[in-house]
Design a protein around this motif. Structure first.
Motif, mmCIF file in Angstrom:
data_model
loop_
_atom_site.group_PDB
_atom_site.id
_atom_site.type_symbol
_atom_site.label_atom_id
_atom_site.label_comp_id
_atom_site.label_asym_id
_atom_site.label_seq_id
_atom_site.Cartn_x
_atom_site.Cartn_y
_atom_site.Cartn_z
ATOM 1 N N TRP A 1 0.658 -1.127 0.007
ATOM 2 C CA TRP A 1 0.073 0.002 0.123
ATOM 3 C C TRP A 1 0.767 1.266 0.076
ATOM 4 O O TRP A 1 1.779 1.525 0.504
ATOM 5 N N PHE B 1 -12.102 0.715 1.256
ATOM 6 C CA PHE B 1 -11.839 -0.761 2.139
ATOM 7 C C PHE B 1 -13.125 -1.398 2.368
ATOM 8 O O PHE B 1 -14.229 -0.785 2.616
ATOM 9 N N GLU C 1 -3.965 4.623 0.872
ATOM 10 C CA GLU C 1 -4.194 3.167 1.475
ATOM 11 C C GLU C 1 -3.202 3.433 2.717
ATOM 12 O O GLU C 1 -3.572 2.573 3.769
#
Length: 443
Positions: free
Chosen positions: A51, A361, A55
């Protein structure tokens, strides 16, 4: 979720030099340290993942909360797509990280077979058994031992559409494959191409096939093909390719025709539908398309851009297929006790809820309240993922040897690009897929 799959090789190199590492601190700033037990105060846990950007920032919020709860300091390492190489070189150099977020089941299995992983602690496996569908634990299990805990998931059974374009054509989102083709033709008749297909890289084409195959052939056959227990010349594969060819081979349904599709990368496929001058009405890819729409194109998901589930094919159920990232503990890490505690924390709904509130997410943890997701579209994705239960299937090509399922210009990626160029040659495509799969799985 990255905008495309990682292409890390399953043949993990121990001697290649580590490059491209970016480090940051995840020390606790989210809440008062006195709120937790502080049982790990003075200890440090290093965590590696692919990530970057938002993120990485959102995952650090989770690490901050772990620090506040336990007192442990965390250090984040961004691996880039060369995760396998970096982990191998770190182990070889005596500087192994403690926890790694692994994005492919095949890589996780390779790590386990190399003897690099610690089995998860009983408290973690118990939490996974209580709050996760068993398919997620199975994905993290190698030879009967669970090594991975899936923390982040992706739903790749989503079709995105320009709301104004469908309204102009006077059609509604379809419920099945036949209706999808009818909607596409109605949109085309109204003056806008139907689908923008990202065929340049090849990986989105594998996702197209996997959704059709999962719905049409069912989860058991999907598992057999994933493991190459049946050949790619099996009648079920021929049927799925024929079905997919009905869309790929119809000039009215593909923006720019097959030639144009083969020159379209993933971001462009989204831009062609939601950019200033739309060239198509629909595009297919996973929930991460929303990030391109809202971030790069500054359009509103749920208003300008809407989504419907990938439609059921024939008499099958609507597929739910996707990906995810699993936390594993490295055997050579310097702090296995704190590492196991971190993975145990990641198994809790509290950890997932922190990132869920921030967006971008999905959690496979069914104890996470859907109300915490930031918008109706994300809640729809999360509900579909949870409702699928054990019928959810992980991206097939991500489970295959990288030589077949994860390499640009070869294997499945190239074979499906060739099929997109000539959708009438179903048998030829199946023969190529089988030859390449046989070579890769034997290797």
């Amino acid at each position: 979720m990255r905008l495309q799959r990682t292409t890390t090789t399953l043949a993990v190199a121990l001697v290649l030099a580590a490059t491209g590492t970016a480090c940051g601190s995840g020390t606790g700033s989210g809440s008062s340290a006195s709120a937790g037990s502080q049982e790990l105060k003075g200890q440090t846990v290093s965590v590696a993942a692919v990530w970057t950007g938002s993120e990485q920032d959102n995952f650090k919020k989770v690490l901050d909360a772990f620090t506040a709860e336990t007192g442990a300091t965390t250090t984040f390492i961004s691996t880039g797509d060369n995760l396998s190489t970096l982990v191998g070189s770190k182990i070889a150099g005596g500087d192994a990280m403690d926890v790694v977020m692994v994005p492919q089941p095949g890589v996780l299995a390779q790590f386990a077979k190399q003897g690099w992983l610690e089995p998860l602690a009983p408290a973690t496996t118990a939490a996974a058994k209580q709050n996760f569908a068993s398919v997620w634990s199975d994905l993290g299990t190698v030879d009967g031992t669970q090594y991975g805990l899936y923390f982040k998931a992706a739903n790749k059974s989503t079709v995105w559409y320009n709301a104004a374009a469908l309204q102009t054509a006077g059609v509604q989102p379809p419920a099945n494959w036949d209706e999808l083709l009818k909607v596409g033709r109605a949109v085309s008749d109204s003056g806008t191409s139907a689908f923008s297909i990202a065929g340049q890289a090849g990986w989105p084409l594998t996702d197209w096939f996997e959704n059709v195959y999962l719905s049409q052939a069912g989860p058991e056959m999907y598992d057999k093909l994933t493991k190459h227990q049946i050949p790619w010349t099996d009648p079920s594969v021929i049927k799925a390719l024929t079905t997919l060819g009905r869309l790929f081979g119809d000039p009215a349904l593909v923006a720019g025709g097959t030639k144009g599709a083969l020159q379209t990368d993933f971001p462009t496929s989204v831009q062609q539908v939601f950019g200033p001058q739309p060239k198509a009405a629909l595009t297919y890819e996973g929930d991460f398309v929303g990030g391109v729409i809202s971030g790069d194109l500054k359009k509103t998901v749920g208003q300008d851009a809407k989504v419907f589930p990938f439609p059921a094919v024939d008499t099958g159920k609507a597929p739910v297929m996707g990906g995810g990232d699993a936390a594993v503990v490295l055997k050579d890490g310097k702090n296995k006790t704190a590492a196991q505690k971190l993975v145990e924390y990641l198994a809790s709904p509290q950890a997932a809820e922190i990132w869920a509130k921030s967006g971008g997410f999905l959690s496979p943890n069914r104890a996470v309240a859907l109300s915490l997701y930031p918008d109706d579209t994300t809640r729809q994705f999360a509900k579909s993922l949870i409702d699928a239960g054990d019928t959810f299937r992980f991206d097939m090509s991500d489970q295959a040897p990288a030589a077949f399922g994860g390499t640009a210009g070869s294997g499945e990626w190239k074979d499906l690009q060739d099929f997109l160029a000539n959708p009438a040659d179903v048998q030829g495509a199946a023969n190529k897929l089988e030859a390449d799969a046989t070579k890769a799985y034997k290797g």
